[in-house]
Design a protein around this motif. Sequence first.
Motif, short mmCIF file in Angstrom:
data_model
loop_
_atom_site.label_atom_id
_atom_site.label_comp_id
_atom_site.label_asym_id
_atom_site.label_seq_id
_atom_site.Cartn_x
_atom_site.Cartn_y
_atom_site.Cartn_z
N GLY A 63 -9.79 2.40 -1.64
CA GLY A 63 -9.39 1.11 -2.16
C GLY A 63 -8.17 0.57 -1.45
O GLY A 63 -7.69 1.15 -0.47
N TYR A 64 -7.70 -0.55 -1.98
CA TYR A 64 -6.48 -1.14 -1.46
C TYR A 64 -5.71 -1.76 -2.62
O TYR A 64 -6.30 -2.25 -3.58
N LEU A 65 -4.39 -1.68 -2.54
CA LEU A 65 -3.52 -2.17 -3.59
C LEU A 65 -2.40 -2.99 -2.97
O LEU A 65 -1.86 -2.64 -1.91
N ASP A 66 -2.03 -4.07 -3.62
CA ASP A 66 -0.99 -4.98 -3.15
C ASP A 66 0.36 -4.25 -3.19
O ASP A 66 0.81 -3.81 -4.25
N GLU A 67 1.01 -4.13 -2.03
CA GLU A 67 2.27 -3.39 -1.97
C GLU A 67 3.41 -4.08 -2.70
O GLU A 67 4.41 -3.43 -3.03
N SER A 68 3.30 -5.38 -2.99
CA SER A 68 4.35 -6.03 -3.77
C SER A 68 4.31 -5.60 -5.24
O SER A 68 5.30 -5.73 -5.95
N VAL A 69 3.18 -5.06 -5.69
CA VAL A 69 3.02 -4.57 -7.05
C VAL A 69 3.06 -3.04 -7.07
O VAL A 69 3.79 -2.44 -7.85
N PHE A 70 2.28 -2.42 -6.21
CA PHE A 70 2.20 -0.96 -6.13
C PHE A 70 3.17 -0.50 -5.04
O PHE A 70 2.77 -0.14 -3.94
N GLN A 71 4.46 -0.52 -5.37
CA GLN A 71 5.51 -0.34 -4.37
C GLN A 71 5.81 1.11 -4.02
O GLN A 71 6.36 1.38 -2.96
N THR A 72 5.48 2.04 -4.90
CA THR A 72 5.85 3.43 -4.66
C THR A 72 4.61 4.33 -4.66
O THR A 72 3.56 3.96 -5.19
N ASN A 73 4.77 5.51 -4.08
CA ASN A 73 3.68 6.49 -4.11
C ASN A 73 3.35 6.88 -5.55
O ASN A 73 2.20 7.16 -5.88
N GLU A 74 4.36 6.89 -6.42
CA GLU A 74 4.15 7.29 -7.81
C GLU A 74 3.22 6.34 -8.55
O GLU A 74 2.34 6.80 -9.30
N ILE A 75 3.37 5.05 -8.36
CA ILE A 75 2.49 4.11 -9.07
C ILE A 75 1.08 4.14 -8.48
O ILE A 75 0.09 3.99 -9.19
N VAL A 76 0.97 4.37 -7.17
CA VAL A 76 -0.36 4.52 -6.56
C VAL A 76 -1.04 5.77 -7.11
O VAL A 76 -2.22 5.74 -7.48
#
Length: 114
Positions: A63-76
């Motif tokens: 998948g892919y996640l917006d880095e402005s929202v999913f900013q850290t490895n922990e949230i990913v």
Amino acid sequence: MKFIFENFSCDVDVFYKEDDILLRFYDSSREQEEEEIINLVIVDPGFGYLCLKVKGEAALLSGYLDESVFQTNEIVEAAITFIENLSPHTRNSYIPSHVARFKRTSFIEYNGEY
């Protein structure tokens, strides 16, 4: 459904196809209601997608996640755990994954005005 991590939360659409799962992360307050879909419409693409495909005793997660929202490895990692917990077929399974963070640079849009 909601995805919650620390002080962040967003809406999640869950789509199933057999044992596979697709998640869409987004803010439901930015989506139009049916009666609002006239003339000028701005469609929000959301914050990203994750796809879990079951392959026998294993699974693949991408998948892919917006880095402005999913900013850290922990949230990913929290988003990955979230989708894995939705599937009874992947408990104790081998799940290679590749999740890319993206930065929005441009877009293509048709909004009814032109």
